[in-house]
Design a protein around this motif. Structure first.
Motif, PDB file in Angstrom:
ATOM      1  N   ASP A 173      -2.833 -15.109  -5.708  1.00 19.17           N
ATOM      2  CA  ASP A 173      -2.862 -14.060  -6.725  1.00 19.17           C
ATOM      3  C   ASP A 173      -2.171 -14.486  -8.022  1.00 19.17           C
ATOM      4  O   ASP A 173      -1.826 -13.643  -8.848  1.00 19.17           O
ATOM      5  CB  ASP A 173      -2.250 -12.752  -6.220  1.00 19.17           C
ATOM      6  N   ASN A 218      -2.120 -15.691 -11.653  1.00 23.25           N
ATOM      7  CA  ASN A 218      -3.071 -15.601 -12.756  1.00 23.25           C
ATOM      8  C   ASN A 218      -3.142 -16.888 -13.558  1.00 23.25           C
ATOM      9  O   ASN A 218      -2.215 -17.691 -13.562  1.00 23.25           O
ATOM     10  CB  ASN A 218      -2.683 -14.459 -13.690  1.00 23.25           C
ATOM     11  N   VAL A 238      -3.213 -17.768 -17.426  1.00 28.87           N
ATOM     12  CA  VAL A 238      -2.855 -17.063 -18.653  1.00 28.87           C
ATOM     13  C   VAL A 238      -3.010 -18.014 -19.830  1.00 28.87           C
ATOM     14  O   VAL A 238      -2.469 -19.121 -19.823  1.00 28.87           O
ATOM     15  CB  VAL A 238      -1.403 -16.537 -18.577  1.00 28.87           C
ATOM     16  N   THR A 250      -5.948 -13.190 -19.910  1.00 27.35           N
ATOM     17  CA  THR A 250      -5.426 -13.335 -18.556  1.00 27.35           C
ATOM     18  C   THR A 250      -6.595 -13.253 -17.594  1.00 27.35           C
ATOM     19  O   THR A 250      -7.409 -12.324 -17.676  1.00 27.35           O
ATOM     20  CB  THR A 250      -4.407 -12.222 -18.223  1.00 27.35           C
ATOM     21  N   ASP A 310      -7.113 -12.535 -13.969  1.00 31.06           N
ATOM     22  CA  ASP A 310      -6.327 -11.906 -12.898  1.00 31.06           C
ATOM     23  C   ASP A 310      -6.901 -12.307 -11.540  1.00 31.06           C
ATOM     24  O   ASP A 310      -7.930 -11.795 -11.117  1.00 31.06           O
ATOM     25  CB  ASP A 310      -6.363 -10.389 -13.084  1.00 31.06           C
ATOM     26  N   MET A 311      -6.223 -13.206 -10.855  1.00 24.80           N
ATOM     27  CA  MET A 311      -6.720 -13.717  -9.581  1.00 24.80           C
ATOM     28  C   MET A 311      -6.578 -12.704  -8.455  1.00 24.80           C
ATOM     29  O   MET A 311      -7.283 -12.804  -7.462  1.00 24.80           O
ATOM     30  CB  MET A 311      -6.009 -15.025  -9.224  1.00 24.80           C
TER      31      MET A 311
END
Length: 163
Positions: free
Chosen positions: A107, A109, A111, A125, A127-128
Motif C-alpha cells: 500500500d 504510494n 508520489v 499521487t 494510491d496503491m
C-alpha cells in the motif's frame, strides 16, 4: 623489516606492509584475494569489499558521486533496487520493452512532487491501497485538441476552457 623509501617510513612483514605517509602508485593496484577489503579513512569510513562474485561500497556517512560527465548504471540483471536499513522499498527495472517504477511497500504510494515557485507541491499521487488510483493536485490537461480522455473504454465528455 622496517626502513625508508626516500623519506617514506616502510614496515614490511610476510603478510602486510605499512607505509606511514602518502603512497603514490603509477599504475594499477590489485587486490587479488576474493575476500579483499579496501578500507579508506582513519576510522575505515569508506570500505570497498568483494567476494569474487559481488562487490560492496560501505560508507559511514553520505556517499557522493560527483562526476564531470554522466553517471551510467548498467545492471545486466535489469534492476536498480532501493533499500533503507536493508529493507527493499522500491525498484526500477526493465520488463520486456517497458521501464517499470515500483513501490515494494504494501500500500506504499508513488508520489510525484516538485517545486512550484519556491513552494513544495505534491503534483500526483498513485494510491496503491486503491489499486493505483491517480490523485492529481490540480488540473489534468489533454494537450492535443484531438486527444481524448478515456474512462474505462468510454470517451468522457469534457468541458473545455476555450484554449
Amino acid at each position: 623489516m622496517a626502513g625508508y623509501i626516500g623519506t617514506q617510513a616502510v614496515s614490511v612483514n610476510t603478510t602486510s606492509a605499512t607505509i606511514s605517509d602518502d603512497l603514490t602508485v603509477g599504475d594499477n593496484v590489485s587486490l587479488t584475494s576474493d575476500s579483499a577489503v579496501l578500507n579508506i579513512g582513519a576510522g575505515n569510513d569508506l570500505k570497498i569489499t568483494h567476494d569474487g562474485t559481488n562487490g560492496d561500497f560501505e560508507s559511514a556517512g553520505i556517499l557522493t558521486f560527483d562526476v564531470a560527465g554522466n553517471i551510467i548504471l548498467d545492471a545486466d540483471g535489469a534492476e536498480i533496487i532501493f533499500k533503507d536499513g536493508g529493507v527493499q522499498f522500491g525498484e526500477i527495472y526493465k520488463s520486456g520493452n517497458d521501464l517499470r517504477l515500483e513501490s515494494n511497500v504494501s500500500d506504499g504510494n508513488l508520489v510525484f512532487s516538485g517545486n512550484d515557485g519556491g513552494t513544495g507541491v505534491v503534483a500526483l499521487t498513485l494510491d496503491m491501497s486503491e489499486a493505483g488510483t491517480a490523485i492529481f493536485n490540480h488540473d489534468v490537461v489533454v494537450a492535443s485538441a484531438s486527444g481524448e480522455l478515456l474512462v474505462g473504454k468510454t470517451v468522457a465528455t469534457l468541458a473545455t476552457n476555450g484554449a
